[in-house]
Write an enzyme that holds these catalytic residues in place. Structure first.
Site, PDB file in Angstrom:
ATOM      1  N   HIS A 215       0.837  -1.214   0.000  1.00 14.07           N
ATOM      2  CA  HIS A 215       0.000   0.000   0.000  1.00 14.07           C
ATOM      3  C   HIS A 215       0.866   1.256   0.000  1.00 14.07           C
ATOM      4  O   HIS A 215       0.610   2.196  -0.770  1.00 14.07           O
ATOM      5  CB  HIS A 215      -0.914  -0.004   1.222  1.00 14.07           C
ATOM      6  N   GLU A 216       1.896   1.275   0.841  1.00 17.47           N
ATOM      7  CA  GLU A 216       2.774   2.439   0.891  1.00 17.47           C
ATOM      8  C   GLU A 216       3.559   2.594  -0.410  1.00 17.47           C
ATOM      9  O   GLU A 216       3.825   3.709  -0.848  1.00 17.47           O
ATOM     10  CB  GLU A 216       3.725   2.334   2.086  1.00 17.47           C
TER      11      GLU A 216
ATOM     12  N   HIS B  85       1.673   4.587  -2.848  1.00 12.97           N
ATOM     13  CA  HIS B  85       1.851   6.037  -2.748  1.00 12.97           C
ATOM     14  C   HIS B  85       3.113   6.490  -3.482  1.00 12.97           C
ATOM     15  O   HIS B  85       3.134   7.562  -4.103  1.00 12.97           O
ATOM     16  CB  HIS B  85       1.938   6.459  -1.286  1.00 12.97           C
TER      17      HIS B  85
END
Length: 228
Positions: free
Chosen positions: A101-102, A105
């Protein structure tokens, strides 16, 4: 009569607090559940992150450990992906999902994703607004200066705007994470549903936060109108 009306608005705050508390509890319980489930390939969070970044052609982002649990975040200004102790070295389904998920980004940053840029642009204004909103409203109500109250409400509205803009950023990052994980073959088909549950639970905390802020904003508007 006035104090009764005033006190009743606290119900909105209580509802918001309960919703935020439930969302936080849900993400922790979901993370803990899948943190006990090892991935078949035994890939640690940091290694999965490195694999994903390389696969996306991103070579200027460092991966660093950070203390705490669920403190994972991507720092676009310094190009650093910080993974919590519970994620960095762990080979669990939850850890790899959070790391991915990070990375989502970081991919957004590399591709100049519009909402990420908008959120970054709002940060300085929102920081000022979040600090000034309640003092302005309190002083305005105390001194009966409704113009000051309205200015405080406007400042608080900026906080809600920031949280609303955050929603597509977080949901898109999770979508990218799942696509990357499937494409890289990090998870088996049996592990993907668990990863989805972890990411959905994490995303819902942002939804809950936005709803909680909206309820508090509504309460402030009710108080303002009552004073008028």
């Amino acid at each position: 009569m006035y104090y009764s009306m005033f006190d009743s608005t606290y119900l909105l705050v209580i509802i918001g607090m309960l919703l935020a508390g439930w969302a936080s509890s849900r993400v922790k319980s979901t993370f803990n559940k899948y943190n006990d489930l090892e991935t078949e390939k035994r890939i640690a969070g940091k290694d999965a992150a490195q694999l994903i970044l390389q696969g996306a052609g991103i070579h200027n982002v460092r991966i660093e450990p950070i203390r705490g649990q669920l403190t994972d975040h991507y720092d676009p200004q310094n190009k650093v992906l910080r993974l919590s102790e519970a994620t960095y070295a762990s080979t669990s389904v939850a850890a790899v999902a959070v790391a991915a998920h990070e990375c989502g980004h970081a991919v957004q940053d590399a591709q100049n994703y519009g909402f990420l840029r908008l959120r970054a642009a709002l940060v300085p204004v929102v920081n000022i607004g979040s600090q000034a909103a309640m003092p302005l409203i309190f002083i305005g109500l105390l001194m009966q200066w409704m113009g000051l109250v309205k200015l405080g409400i406007f400042a608080f509205t900026l906080v809600l705007l920031f949280q609303i803009v955050t929603l597509p950023v977080e949901f898109d990052a999770s979508k990218r994470a799942l696509q990357i994980l499937e494409g890289q073959g990090v998870f088996s088909m049996a592990e993907l549903p668990g990863a989805r549950k972890v990411l959905r639970a994490a995303a819902f905390t942002y939804v809950a936060a936005a709803i909680s802020t909206a309820l508090q904003l509504f309460r402030l508007i009710l108080i303002s109108r009552r004073r008028d």
